[in-house]
Design an enzyme around this catalytic site. Sequence first.
Site, PDB file in Angstrom:
ATOM      1  N   PHE A 204      -2.681   4.561  -1.402  1.00 60.16           N
ATOM      2  CA  PHE A 204      -2.148   4.350  -0.051  1.00 60.16           C
ATOM      3  C   PHE A 204      -1.627   5.632   0.602  1.00 60.16           C
ATOM      4  O   PHE A 204      -1.051   5.609   1.677  1.00 60.16           O
ATOM      5  CB  PHE A 204      -1.084   3.244  -0.060  1.00 60.16           C
ATOM      6  CG  PHE A 204      -1.676   1.837  -0.131  1.00 60.16           C
ATOM      7  CD1 PHE A 204      -3.039   1.619   0.015  1.00 60.16           C
ATOM      8  CD2 PHE A 204      -0.846   0.733  -0.325  1.00 60.16           C
ATOM      9  CE1 PHE A 204      -3.578   0.332  -0.046  1.00 60.16           C
ATOM     10  CE2 PHE A 204      -1.379  -0.558  -0.380  1.00 60.16           C
ATOM     11  CZ  PHE A 204      -2.737  -0.762  -0.234  1.00 60.16           C
TER      12      PHE A 204
ATOM     13  N   ASP B  10      -9.615  -0.393  -5.538  1.00 62.55           N
ATOM     14  CA  ASP B  10      -9.598   1.069  -5.497  1.00 62.55           C
ATOM     15  C   ASP B  10      -9.592   1.539  -4.037  1.00 62.55           C
ATOM     16  O   ASP B  10     -10.233   2.545  -3.705  1.00 62.55           O
ATOM     17  CB  ASP B  10     -10.792   1.657  -6.267  1.00 62.55           C
ATOM     18  CG  ASP B  10     -10.676   3.160  -6.451  1.00 62.55           C
ATOM     19  OD1 ASP B  10      -9.558   3.699  -6.368  1.00 62.55           O
ATOM     20  OD2 ASP B  10     -11.725   3.807  -6.672  1.00 62.55           O
TER      21      ASP B  10
END
Length: 442
Positions: A67, A305
């Site tokens: 992130f 992912d």
Amino acid sequence: MSLPSSLLIRHPRIVLPNGELMVGDVLISDRLIVEVAANISTTSPITEIDATGLTLLPGVIDPQVHFREPGLEHKEDLFTASCACAKGGVTSFLEMPNTRPLTTNQAALDDKLQRAQDKCLVNYGFFIGASGDNIAELLAANPTSGIKIFMGSMRGGLLIDNPEVLESIFSQGKRLIAVHAEDQARINQRREEFANIHDPAIHSQIQDNQAALLATKLALKLSQKYQRRLHILHMSTAEEAELLRQNKPSWVTAEVTPQHLFLNTSAYEKIGTLAQMNPPLRSPHDNQVLWQALLDGVIDFIATDHAPHTLEEKAQEYPKTPSGMPGVETSLPLMLTKAMEGRCTIPQVVNWMSTAPAKAYGIPNKGAIAPGYDADLVLVDLNSSRPVLRQELLTKCGWSPFEGWELTGWPVYTIVGGQLVYAQGKVNTEVRGRALEFGNNK
Ligand code: DOR
């Protein structure tokens, strides 16, 4: 949208922990599921959702995402990523340590936890990254989902390509080790062999099946030698799946991404470098063997992912382009579409995307719809389909490898800790998730 402390979900089709489907009601109070029954009557004033025709699942736990915060927020940040999660039915995530600074010590972990507390709409957990010289930090970090080791495909401080260093990490402590299994020596050698080729399809040949297999074999060997809890991240090849099928110790788990199940090297022709990721996309044969391994329980669960990069970064010439693709907004409808096509069942999707990751990481109270469990839930519509559209995406990177795919099972409502964080196309940015706990991971 309000933030009700009590919520009654009326008449959805509920996926029960035993895999049965039941039309009934679910009552939520103070963040928890308190009752699941055919018909619930309440006298107190309460917020109700009429979920007739929708299907209620435990919220998705995505156990591998990138992130980008802190340090790489031009690609994504915890706020934008968690909005995308809310829209995709992802109510909890486990995030990777290749941020800037790297998450290799308690201070960096604490910083991420604080940032997430401030701005994250869904529940969060973070990996601690092995840097080769931080063993004390790896063992003491808390709370963490586990130790992340990049055996390959990484530059800088997080690359652990020296077998002795790798063994010293496996030999000390007990907590879960999650590996990105690609053999860096083989990748280096093949990069030289295939230098000056700018067709991104060469990526799958440079970082080939053998590179993945070599690293997975080494991780398994060390895990067996030290009986060390091992998780194999984004398993991508038929060879690795067959290896695990032959011999999978009870303390080993593995995951696969939707892109390794549903995309293959033909994607380079259609979307070019947007298809570039690590480990790379493989052949249709690999797709098929991975799918069978998932069905057979050789592979335990699904992770996206989610690895966003900007379109500008992806528009460079290979090999300057970064590897990775986003996924949290599309993973659940992708899997549910396969279920509706008859390739698996809805309870299997629930297991792969919620129950099994909760169990593998020892996350208490999540992954099932039953009294006492956390009210992290998603209501999906299995009766209609819609395409993946770039303009509707909430990830900051603003693209998806699945654009144009017609999917069934889009979330209509997402609930985190009993609060409506996504409802009929709108994200409630007031909601905040909580830090996850990891029960069996000391
Ligand atoms: O393709 C990938 N991109 N694979 C990884 O493991 C890392 C990720 C990233 O952070 O961009």
